[in-house]
Design a protein around this motif. Structure first.
Motif, PDB file in Angstrom:
ATOM      1  N   ILE A   1       0.841  -1.210   0.000  1.00 46.74           N
ATOM      2  CA  ILE A   1       0.000   0.000   0.000  1.00 46.74           C
ATOM      3  C   ILE A   1       0.876   1.261   0.000  1.00 46.74           C
ATOM      4  CG2 ILE A   1      -1.665   1.348   1.385  1.00 46.74           C
ATOM      5  CD1 ILE A   1      -2.962  -1.312   2.203  1.00 46.74           C
TER       6      ILE A   1
ATOM      7  N   TYR B   1       2.260   1.783  -3.322  1.00 48.33           N
ATOM      8  CA  TYR B   1       1.174   2.271  -4.179  1.00 48.33           C
ATOM      9  C   TYR B   1       1.015   3.796  -4.015  1.00 48.33           C
ATOM     10  CZ  TYR B   1      -3.751   2.854  -5.673  1.00 48.33           C
ATOM     11  OH  TYR B   1      -4.916   3.264  -6.265  1.00 48.33           O
ATOM     12  N   VAL B   2       1.046   4.247  -2.780  1.00 53.85           N
ATOM     13  CA  VAL B   2       0.916   5.692  -2.520  1.00 53.85           C
ATOM     14  C   VAL B   2       2.094   6.446  -3.155  1.00 53.85           C
ATOM     15  CG1 VAL B   2       0.844   7.489  -0.724  1.00 53.85           C
ATOM     16  CG2 VAL B   2      -0.420   5.360  -0.391  1.00 53.85           C
TER      17      VAL B   2
ATOM     18  N   MET C   1       1.577   6.601  -6.780  1.00 52.94           N
ATOM     19  CA  MET C   1       0.506   7.533  -7.095  1.00 52.94           C
ATOM     20  C   MET C   1       1.079   8.948  -7.289  1.00 52.94           C
ATOM     21  SD  MET C   1      -2.894   7.841  -4.799  1.00 52.94           S
ATOM     22  CE  MET C   1      -3.301   6.219  -4.314  1.00 52.94           C
TER      23      MET C   1
ATOM     24  N   PHE D   1      -2.264   8.487 -10.588  1.00 43.55           N
ATOM     25  CA  PHE D   1      -3.218   7.553  -9.984  1.00 43.55           C
ATOM     26  C   PHE D   1      -3.504   6.334 -10.872  1.00 43.55           C
ATOM     27  CE2 PHE D   1      -7.506   5.907  -9.383  1.00 43.55           C
ATOM     28  CZ  PHE D   1      -7.474   5.605  -8.048  1.00 43.55           C
TER      29      PHE D   1
ATOM     30  N   THR E   1      -2.599   2.484 -10.074  1.00 45.23           N
ATOM     31  CA  THR E   1      -3.672   1.520  -9.772  1.00 45.23           C
ATOM     32  C   THR E   1      -3.592   0.306 -10.695  1.00 45.23           C
ATOM     33  OG1 THR E   1      -5.021   3.387  -9.083  1.00 45.23           O
ATOM     34  CG2 THR E   1      -6.172   1.330  -9.430  1.00 45.23           C
TER      35      THR E   1
ATOM     36  N   PHE F   1      -0.886  -1.672  -9.035  1.00 44.38           N
ATOM     37  CA  PHE F   1      -1.197  -2.113  -7.672  1.00 44.38           C
ATOM     38  C   PHE F   1      -2.212  -3.268  -7.627  1.00 44.38           C
ATOM     39  CE2 PHE F   1      -4.359  -1.639  -4.185  1.00 44.38           C
ATOM     40  CZ  PHE F   1      -3.566  -2.036  -3.114  1.00 44.38           C
ATOM     41  N   MET F   2      -3.274  -3.132  -8.414  1.00 42.16           N
ATOM     42  CA  MET F   2      -4.341  -4.132  -8.287  1.00 42.16           C
ATOM     43  C   MET F   2      -3.902  -5.557  -8.634  1.00 42.16           C
ATOM     44  SD  MET F   2      -7.909  -2.165  -8.917  1.00 42.16           S
ATOM     45  CE  MET F   2      -8.814  -3.613  -8.485  1.00 42.16           C
TER      46      MET F   2
ATOM     47  N   SER G   1      -1.383  -6.864  -5.970  1.00 39.04           N
ATOM     48  CA  SER G   1      -1.937  -7.269  -4.673  1.00 39.04           C
ATOM     49  C   SER G   1      -2.816  -8.521  -4.802  1.00 39.04           C
ATOM     50  CB  SER G   1      -2.699  -6.119  -4.011  1.00 39.04           C
ATOM     51  OG  SER G   1      -3.596  -5.558  -4.901  1.00 39.04           O
ATOM     52  N   MET G   2      -3.467  -8.694  -5.959  1.00 39.55           N
ATOM     53  CA  MET G   2      -4.250  -9.924  -6.156  1.00 39.55           C
ATOM     54  C   MET G   2      -3.320 -11.135  -6.215  1.00 39.55           C
ATOM     55  SD  MET G   2      -7.070  -8.736  -8.921  1.00 39.55           S
ATOM     56  CE  MET G   2      -7.982  -7.235  -8.671  1.00 39.55           C
TER      57      MET G   2
ATOM     58  N   PHE H   1      -0.370 -11.249  -4.911  1.00 34.23           N
ATOM     59  CA  PHE H   1       0.171 -11.385  -3.551  1.00 34.23           C
ATOM     60  C   PHE H   1      -0.787 -12.187  -2.665  1.00 34.23           C
ATOM     61  CE2 PHE H   1      -0.112  -9.636   0.793  1.00 34.23           C
ATOM     62  CZ  PHE H   1       1.118 -10.038   1.288  1.00 34.23           C
TER      63      PHE H   1
ATOM     64  N   ARG I   1      -3.920 -14.653   3.061  1.00 34.38           N
ATOM     65  CA  ARG I   1      -3.140 -14.864   1.841  1.00 34.38           C
ATOM     66  C   ARG I   1      -2.842 -16.346   1.599  1.00 34.38           C
ATOM     67  NH1 ARG I   1       3.185 -13.451   1.347  1.00 34.38           N
ATOM     68  NH2 ARG I   1       3.473 -14.005  -0.834  1.00 34.38           N
TER      69      ARG I   1
ATOM     70  N   PRO J   1      -9.419 -12.175  -2.528  1.00 34.64           N
ATOM     71  CA  PRO J   1      -8.277 -11.523  -3.176  1.00 34.64           C
ATOM     72  C   PRO J   1      -8.678 -10.499  -4.241  1.00 34.64           C
ATOM     73  CG  PRO J   1      -7.910 -13.863  -3.028  1.00 34.64           C
ATOM     74  CD  PRO J   1      -9.331 -13.639  -2.619  1.00 34.64           C
TER      75      PRO J   1
ATOM     76  N   PRO K   1      -8.061  -5.542  -3.083  1.00 33.08           N
ATOM     77  CA  PRO K   1      -7.462  -4.373  -3.757  1.00 33.08           C
ATOM     78  C   PRO K   1      -8.500  -3.300  -4.081  1.00 33.08           C
ATOM     79  CG  PRO K   1      -6.774  -6.413  -4.793  1.00 33.08           C
ATOM     80  CD  PRO K   1      -7.855  -6.780  -3.846  1.00 33.08           C
TER      81      PRO K   1
ATOM     82  N   VAL L   1      -8.096   0.556  -2.979  1.00 32.84           N
ATOM     83  CA  VAL L   1      -8.110   1.684  -3.927  1.00 32.84           C
ATOM     84  C   VAL L   1      -9.185   2.696  -3.520  1.00 32.84           C
ATOM     85  CG1 VAL L   1      -8.619   2.335  -6.325  1.00 32.84           C
ATOM     86  CG2 VAL L   1      -7.177   0.362  -5.864  1.00 32.84           C
TER      87      VAL L   1
ATOM     88  N   LEU M   1      -8.107   4.750  -0.328  1.00 33.37           N
ATOM     89  CA  LEU M   1      -7.116   5.815  -0.536  1.00 33.37           C
ATOM     90  C   LEU M   1      -7.690   6.942  -1.399  1.00 33.37           C
ATOM     91  CD1 LEU M   1      -3.814   3.778  -0.952  1.00 33.37           C
ATOM     92  CD2 LEU M   1      -4.912   4.606   1.111  1.00 33.37           C
TER      93      LEU M   1
ATOM     94  N   VAL N   1      -4.096  11.135   2.390  1.00 33.71           N
ATOM     95  CA  VAL N   1      -3.820   9.734   2.046  1.00 33.71           C
ATOM     96  C   VAL N   1      -2.821   9.157   3.061  1.00 33.71           C
ATOM     97  CG1 VAL N   1      -2.934   8.169   0.257  1.00 33.71           C
ATOM     98  CG2 VAL N   1      -4.301  10.147  -0.390  1.00 33.71           C
TER      99      VAL N   1
END
Lengths: 154, 511
Positions: free
Chosen positions: A82, A85-86, A89, A94, A98, A101-102, A105-106, A108, B223, B389, B393, B397, B400, B413
Motif C-alpha cells: 500500500i 502504491y501511494v 501515485m 493515480f 492503480t 497495484f491491483m 496485490s491480487m 500477492f 493470503r 483476493p 485491492p 483503492v 485511498l 492519504v
C-alpha cells in the motif's frame, strides 16, 4: 508473567510514555488551551495506569488470544505494498499506479486466474474514472512532469 | 413540521435523491450480505462518493446503506448460516433451519417483510420524536453542549466490547489525536511546526484508515489460504407470507419494532441486542417455545423487525443532539459534518428541507428495500462468493481515493495509511476502533464548548466547573451521564443472559 499479559504491559507503557511526552508539550500552550489538553491527557494517562495495574495484578493469568509475530507477516507486507502504491501515485499518477497495484496485490493474495484479475483491474479503473473524474470532477494525482503525456486522463 | 413537508418532498423527488436512495439500498444490501463487511465500513467507504452530491441525496444514501445493510445481513444468515452483520446472529437460529427444510425463500420473505415493517415504524418514530426533541435543544447553552459531548463520550464504554479499559484507552487516544491542530482559542497545539497539521487530523481519512485500510491488512492474513466453501442451501419455497400467517405475525412484528426503536434510542445498545430481545419476546409469547431453533417463522420475524427498527431509533439522538450511539451512527455523523450539517435545532429549522427529505427518504428506503429484496434477495448470496483476493485491492483503492477526494490533499492519504496501521494494531491487540472515531468527533466539540463556557463563567466570577451546577438543565445532563455509565453493564448482562440461553453464534466482526 503470562505471554498474553506482556502485550498488555507494552500497550500500557506506550500509553503512559505518549501521555507523559504530550503533557510536557503543554507547558508552552496558552492557559485556555492547556486546560482542555491536560484534562484529556490526564484521562489518557489514567487509563494507561489502570491497564498497567490490572496487568500486574493478573500477571500470571492468561488474557485473551496470544498474538504471534507470524500473524504480522502478511498484513505488514500488504502495508508495504500500500505504501509503495501511494508513492507510485505521487510519481506516476493515480491510474498507472492503480493498474500496477491491483494485479500485484491480487497475485500477492494468492489469486492466479488472469481473466478475473484483468477484468477487475480494468473495471475498477473505469469505475473510478467515470465516478470521480467524469462525474465528480475530482482532480486525481497526475504524477511527476514526465507523466504529463497521460494528463488527458485527468 | 408539516409546513416543511412540501420542500422536503420536492427535494426528495429529484434525480439525485432517487439515485442516492437506490444506490444506498442496493449497496447496503450487498455490503450487509458480505460477511466481514459491515454497515460502518460501507458508510465510511462511500462517504467520498457523496462529495459531489446534494447534501439531502448524500445523507439519504448513507442512511439507506445503514438500514439495508442490517437487512442484507439476514440473507447470508438464512442461506449460509453466517450472519452478514452481528445484528443478524439471532436470525440464524431459525432462518437456517427453515432453509434446510426447503423454505429458504420463505424465510427470506419473512425477514424482508419484518425488516420493512420494523424499518418503516422506526422511520415514523424518527419523524414524530426528532423535531420536538430538537426544539428542546434551543434551551441549551455552552455548558449543556459540553455535557452532551461528555455524555457522548461516556458511550465509549458501551462501544468498548469485552475489554472496557482498552475501549477507554481507544477513546482517550481519539481525544488526544483530536488535540492536534488549532485550539478553540486559535493557538496551535501539537503541530510541531508542520503547517499541514494546523487544520488538525482530518476525520474522514482517519475513519477510512481505521475501518477500511485496517480491514485490508487483516484480510491479507488470509493470503494463499484456500477459501472455505460455504454451503449455500437451495433457494426454494414461496416468498411472501400467506394472509393467515401475516395476521398471526403482525402483532409480534409490531411489538418487536416498537421495542427496537427504544433500544436504538438507548446509547450503546444496537441491533444485535435488539434482535436477541425480539427473539425472547417471541419465545415468551409462544405457545410452543420448544419449537424455536427448529425453523419457525416467529424466530425470523421477531429479530428482523427489532434490528431494523433500531436504525431509525439510533438516528433520533444523532440528528437532534449529535450523540452517535454506535460506530455506524458515529460514521454517519462524519457524513453530516462533511456536508456542513450540524445536529440540533438548526437541522430542523434552517436545513428543514434537507432533514425532512432524509427522514421521508429513509421511510422510502425501507419500502424500496422490501421491493429490491423481493426481486433480488435470493441472488444476494452470489456476492458472498466473490473471492476475497479480488475484493481486497478494490477496497484499498477506494479507501485511498476516498481519503484523497475529501480535500484533494495527498496528506490525507498519508493520514489514512497511518490510521490503517494504527487500526490494524488496535484490532490485533483487542482495542476497539469505534471509540477513536467517536472521540475524534466529540473531542473538538467538548473543547469548543468548554472554552465558551469558561468565558461565560468568567463574567460571573466563577470557574467553568462551578458554573455547571448553577444551570438546572446541566444537572439533568449530569444525571444522564451517570446513568449512561451504567448502561454498558446492563446491556452486557442482557447479552450474556441471551447467549447463555441460546448459545453463541459467531457473527462477522462489527467494524
Amino acid at each position: 508473567m503470562h505471554k498474553t499479559r506482556i502485550q498488555d504491559l507494552v500497550i500500557s507503557l506506550c500509553v503512559i510514555a505518549l501521555g507523559v511526552f504530550m503533557w510536557v508539550q503543554t507547558a508552552d500552550f496558552t492557559d485556555e488551551s492547556k486546560q482542555f489538553s491536560r484534562f484529556v491527557l490526564l484521562l489518557f494517562l489514567l487509563m494507561g495506569v489502570i491497564l498497567l495495574v490490572i496487568t500486574l495484578i493478573n500477571a500470571k493469568k492468561p488474557a485473551g488470544k496470544e498474538v504471534t509475530l507470524k500473524e504480522f507477516k502478511n498484513p505488514m507486507l500488504m502495508f508495504v505494498i500500500i505504501c509503495v502504491y501511494v508513492a507510485m501515485m505521487i510519481t506516476i499518477g493515480f491510474f498507472p499506479a492503480t493498474l500496477i497495484f491491483m494485479p500485484v496485490s491480487m497475485l500477492f493474495m494468492g489469486y492466479r486466474r488472469p481473466l478475473p484479475i484483468i477484468c477487475t483491474t480494468i473495471g475498477m479503473n473505469l469505475f473510478v474514472w467515470v465516478l470521480f473524474v467524469y462525474s465528480l470532477k475530482v482532480r486525481l494525482p497526475e504524477g511527476a512532469d514526465f507523466m504529463s503525456f497521460l494528463s488527458f486522463l485527468y | 413540521m408539516f409546513e416543511n413537508m412540501a420542500g422536503a418532498l420536492s427535494e426528495l423527488f429529484t434525480w439525485s435523491s432517487a439515485l442516492g436512495l437506490l444506490i444506498g439500498v442496493v449497496g447496503g444490501m450487498i455490503i450487509g450480505a458480505l460477511p466481514g463487511l459491515s454497515a460502518t465500513m460501507g458508510i465510511a467507504l462511500l462517504i467520498p462518493v457523496t462529495y459531489g452530491m446534494r447534501p439531502s441525496a448524500a445523507i439519504l444514501m448513507l442512511a439507506a446503506i445503514y438500514t439495508a445493510a442490517v437487512y442484507g445481513g439476514s440473507i447470508s444468515a438464512i442461506l449460509i448460516h453466517t450472519p452478514g452483520t452481528p445484528s443478524s446472529a439471532a436470525t440464524c437460529l431459525d432462518g437456517y433451519p427453515m432453509a434446510q427444510k426447503g423454505e429458504s425463500l420463505h424465510a427470506i420473505g419473512i425477514s424482508t417483510t419484518s425488516s420493512v415493517i420494523g424499518g418503516v415504524i422506526s422511520a415514523i418514530a424518527l419523524l414524530l420524536i426528532a423535531p420536538p426533541l430538537a426544539r428542546l435543544s434551543l434551551n441549551f447553552g455552552s455548558t449543556e453542549y459540553f455535557l452532551i459531548a461528555v455524555f457522548g463520550l461516556t458511550l465509549i464504554a458501551s462501544l468498548a466490547g469485552d475489554n472496557m479499559v482498552k475501549g477507554l484507552i481507544a477513546g482517550t487516544f481519539g481525544l488526544v489525536v483530536g488535540l492536534v491542530g488549532l485550539a478553540a482559542d486559535g493557538s496551535a497545539r501539537y503541530t510541531f511546526g508542520v503547517t499541514g497539521l494546523l487544520g488538525g487530523i482530518s476525520l474522514i481519512p482517519a475513519m477510512i484508515g481505521l475501518f477500511s485500510v485496517s480491514q485490508v491488512m487483516i484480510q491479507a492474513d488470509e493470503r494463499g489460504k484456500e477459501a472455505v466453501k460455504k454451503e449455500v442451501v437451495k433457494i426454494s419455497g414461496r416468498f411472501l407470507p400467506t394472509g393467515k400467517e401475516f395476521v398471526h405475525l403482525i402483532p409480534l412484528i409490531l411489538e418487536c419494532s416498537v421495542v427496537g426503536v427504544f433500544i436504538g434510542i438507548l446509547p450503546g445498545a444496537g441491533g444485535d441486542i435488539a434482535s436477541w430481545v425480539g427473539l425472547n419476546i417471541a419465545k415468551s409469547q409462544s405457545k410452543h417455545p420448544e419449537l424455536f431453533g427448529t425453523g419457525i417463522v416467529e424466530g425470523v420475524a421477531a429479530p428482523e423487525s427489532a434490528n431494523n427498527a433500531v436504525t431509525g431509533g439510533a438516528l433520533i439522538p444523532l440528528l437532534t443532539l449529535g450523540i452517535p450511539g454506535s460506530s455506524t451512527a458515529a460514521v454517519l455523523m462524519g457524513g453530516l459534518t462533511i456536508h456542513g450539517l450540524a445536529p440540533g435545532f438548526e437541522l430542523f429549522s434552517k436545513y428543514a428541507d434537507i432533514t425532512y427529505c432524509v427522514i421521508l427518504g429513509f421511510l422510502a428506503a425501507n419500502i424500496l428495500m422490501g421491493l429490491v429484496g423481493w426481486a433480488a434477495g435470493r441472488y444476494l448470496t452470489m456476492v458472498s462468493k466473490v473471492p476475497i483476493p479480488l475484493l481486497i485491492p478494490c477496497i484499498a483503492v477506494l479507501s485511498l481515493l476516498g481519503s484523497y477526494a475529501a480535500s484533494r490533499n495527498i496528506t490525507d492519504v498519508y493520514v489514512a495509511v497511518a490510521f490503517g496501521l494504527i487500526g490494524f494494531f488496535f484490532r490485533k491487540y483487542g482495542i476497539p476502533t469505534a471509540p477513536v472515531v467517536l472521540a475524534l468527533i466529540l473531542g473538538p466539540m467538548s473543547d469548543k464548548y468548554m472554552y465558551q463556557g469558561t468565558r461565560v463563567a468568567m463574567k460571573k466570577d466563577l470557574s467553568f466547573w462551578q458554573y455547571i451546577p448553577t444551570r438546572p438543565l446541566s444537572i439533568f445532563f449530569i444525571i444522564l451521564i451517570v446513568l449512561a455509565l451504567f448502561a454498558p453493564l446492563v446491556s452486557k448482562a442482557i447479552s450474556k443472559s441471551y447467549e447463555k440461553k441460546h448459545g453463541h453464534i459467531d457473527a462477522a466482526e462489527d467494524i
